[in-house]
Design a protein around this motif. Structure first.
Motif: not given
Length: 132
Positions: A79-80, A98-103, A107-108, A112-115
């Motif tokens: 979480f960023f 996987g990611f909660d990006i807000r700002a 770069i990814i 491997e992202i698993t929900i």
């Protein structure tokens, strides 16, 4: 909520290998404050909340994640809302997202992202959402 490791303003954390487990409590794994520099390489974090987190009021964190294994039981693995830059190379990220990006700049590469929304958990007001 609190974190196992809190990297203070303009602080530096470099962790190679190792593991953090916060499951069972409403804790984050690593919290990055303003201007901090966090590098995790080959680190495993299992957390009830996000494995790595920031705060919208804390800006300018630089975070580098390489071949990590992150699992969050209730929310995004990372979480960023505050990061200046987040660079992810490889690794496995499991959570409600996987990611909660807000700002910031993100770069990814090769992650491997698993929900995982198999169960709904409610604890102290935090709710893991199910898809509609």
């Amino acid at each position: 909520s609190t974190s196992v490791m809190e990297v203070g303003k303009n602080g530096v954390l470099t962790m190679t290998g190792g593991s953090i487990d916060t499951t069972g409590d409403l804790w984050y794994g690593v919290y990055a404050q303003s201007g901090s520099n966090v590098t995790l390489d080959g680190t495993t974090i299992n957390s009830t909340l996000s494995c790595v987190s920031g705060n919208g009021l804390e800006n300018g964190a630089v975070v580098k994640l390489t071949n990590v294994d992150f699992t969050s039981e209730m929310v995004a693995a990372v979480f960023f809302p505050s990061t200046e830059s987040l660079t992810v190379t490889g690794g496995s990220f499991t959570g409600a997202t996987g990611f909660d990006i807000r700002a910031g700049t993100v770069i990814i590469t090769g992650a491997e992202i698993t929900i995982d929304l198999r169960t709904q958990r409610v604890r102290n007001g935090y709710r893991r959402l199910r898809p509609c």
